[in-house]
Scaffold this active site. Structure first.
Site, PDB file in Angstrom:
ATOM      1  N   HIS A  11      37.718  35.187  52.824  1.00 35.97           N
ATOM      2  CA  HIS A  11      37.793  36.494  53.471  1.00 35.97           C
ATOM      3  C   HIS A  11      36.437  37.184  53.412  1.00 35.97           C
ATOM      4  O   HIS A  11      35.692  37.033  52.438  1.00 35.97           O
ATOM      5  CB  HIS A  11      38.845  37.351  52.753  1.00 35.97           C
ATOM      6  CG  HIS A  11      39.221  38.607  53.476  1.00 35.97           C
ATOM      7  ND1 HIS A  11      39.596  38.636  54.795  1.00 35.97           N
ATOM      8  CD2 HIS A  11      39.286  39.899  53.043  1.00 35.97           C
ATOM      9  CE1 HIS A  11      39.894  39.878  55.149  1.00 35.97           C
ATOM     10  NE2 HIS A  11      39.701  40.668  54.102  1.00 35.97           N
ATOM     11  N   ASN A  48      37.938  47.149  53.611  1.00 41.89           N
ATOM     12  CA  ASN A  48      38.679  46.012  54.137  1.00 41.89           C
ATOM     13  C   ASN A  48      39.017  46.259  55.604  1.00 41.89           C
ATOM     14  O   ASN A  48      38.740  47.328  56.150  1.00 41.89           O
ATOM     15  CB  ASN A  48      39.954  45.784  53.308  1.00 41.89           C
ATOM     16  CG  ASN A  48      40.472  44.370  53.426  1.00 41.89           C
ATOM     17  OD1 ASN A  48      39.970  43.556  54.202  1.00 41.89           O
ATOM     18  ND2 ASN A  48      41.490  44.049  52.663  1.00 41.89           N
TER      19      ASN A  48
END
Length: 440
Positions: free
Chosen positions: A364, A386
């Site tokens: 990620h 995020n």
């Protein structure tokens, strides 16, 4: 010793479990509430505060939804920060769907060219199996993003907004993967039947036209020109019309992507520190720059990231977004789950061993928007932007403890002006090629 599980073994296991009161209590808790919720450590939650000594102010949180475009969201979050700061905007967002379109097209060409380059590989060979496993997945690297932007520019999100497909790419990826595997079969069979390289390239061009049409149907046709329209914090209207995507990038983002270097921390024996690496067959734009990593000790990644944050610029990074993370609180901490007390197990593998044995890898990409430093400059926790929407973490933001950074952070991208003289000299050394299936 028996090489199979016997009734005597089962009796022994059952007796041991039932004689252990803590195991029975743990069983009641886990079967009722779930494993992670039962193992959640309140002390780890209390010690992680959403306050930082150094914090950058960003626009509203973004949401990649059901797609693997984290690397593109992280990159556009870094780029839009410059627009927001430069033009004093409350918020602005660049189109991730636009970059996705060109990435899928370029990855298709990349895949088909790799097929043409490996015509002599037998069916079932490791390299061919690797190519066919995931011809055009959503994931990518910073250098791949830079290649796309250099060739196609960027556009505001309102010029190419999200679609049902860009927000949930699985169906499109499945159909396109089947099409590309079919194309690979056709090219390999044609070569076997005696077709020349020129004939194969012509077939490939027809295949790419088909891919382009499919992408237009799924994502919409990318704009050739765009307008800049925004209102700043003083209510002044900013407007400019008729810009190409490359002109828009050069004027409004105004960043030299070639100045940014990927620093990785891979402490395995096969990757000595202070060397430059690339990965065979990893990329998208055929004529673009190859993926490039400098492998350094973890403390040097931290120092470079802190230097860039202190200069008021966010940091793109790649990590393993799986272990010891609580999405509800947005905490990434090695103590967030107490597996040792609840399950009576421990995980003693080192970071290098986790990489070697397939337990960890980069999964990620996100952005550092701050860090908490002690009086002597030592980091204790990191502020993470995020791209999972405001319902994840604290309004979309996560906290990463510095200990978690050490164990599960693998890559930060910083301007090369924050590198030391010794680190910069590595860029002039020979590049070491990693296997296509390497965890990096």
């Amino acid at each position: 010793m028996s090489n199979h599980i016997t009734p005597e073994h089962l009796e022994q296991y059952t007796k041991a479990f039932n004689s252990d009161r803590s195991s029975r209590v743990a069983c009641d808790a886990v079967t009722s509430n779930g494993l992670l919720k039962s193992c959640k450590n309140p002390a780890a939650v209390r010690k992680n505060h959403h306050e930082f000594s150094l914090t950058l102010k960003q626009g509203s949180i973004t949401n990649q939804k059901q797609s693997g475009r984290c690397w593109l969201f992280a990159a556009t979050n870094v780029m839009r920060f410059r627009i927001i700061e430069k033009y004093h905007l409350e918020n602005f967002e660049l189109s991730q769907s636009y970059l996705l379109f060109w990435d899928k097209l370029e990855k298709s060409n990349w895949f088909l060219e790799n097929i043409l380059d490996t015509l002599e590989e037998p069916v079932g060979s490791r390299i061919l199996c690797h190519l066919l496993t995931d011809p055009l997945g959503d994931g990518g690297q910073w250098d791949m993003m830079a290649n796309i932007v250099a060739k196609y520019g960027v556009v505001p999100k309102y010029s190419m907004p999200e679609s049902a497909v860009s927000s949930s790419t699985r169906e499109m990826n499945r159909v396109m993967t089947e099409l590309l595997r079919n194309d690979a079969c056709i090219l390999r069979q044609s070569a076997k039947d005696g077709s020349s390289r020129q004939d194969l390239e012509e077939k490939k061009a027809q295949m790419l036209e088909e891919i382009y049409r499919m992408l237009c149907i799924c994502l919409g046709e990318p704009p050739k020109t765009v307008d800049m329209q925004a209102r700043d914090k003083d209510n002044n209207f900013i407007q400019e019309t008729g810009l190409t995507p490359i002109e828009f990038f050069k004027k409004y983002v105004d960043i030299n992507l070639n100045d940014y270097i990927s620093l990785i921390n891979a402490p395995t024996e096969d990757k000595p520190y202070y060397h430059k690496y690339t990965v065979n067959m990893l990329g998208n734009v055929r004529e673009g720059n190859p993926v490039c990593y400098l492998n350094l000790p973890i403390e040097e990644l931290k120092a470079a990231a802190i230097a860039q944050l202190k200069d008021g610029e966010p940091v793109w990074f790649g990590c393993d977004m799986g272990p010891y993370i609580n999405r509800e609180t947005g905490i990434m901490d090695l103590d967030i789950y107490d597996f040792q007390d609840v399950l009576q197990i421990d995980f003693p593998m080192t970071k290098a061993q986790r990489l070697d044995y397939g337990q960890s890898l980069m999964t990620h990409a996100m952005v550092f928007q701050g860090v908490n430093l002690t009086e002597n400059g030592t980091p204790t926790r990191w502020r993470v932007e995020n791209s999972w929407g405001e319902d994840s973490g604290k309004k979309g933001y996560y906290i990463m403890s510095d200990e978690w950074f050490t164990e599960y952070m693998y890559q930060v991208v910083v301007n090369k002006k924050y590198l030391t003289k010794e680190q910069l000299q590595i860029l002039d050394t020979e590049t070491i090629m990693l296997n296509p299936w390497d965890p990096m």
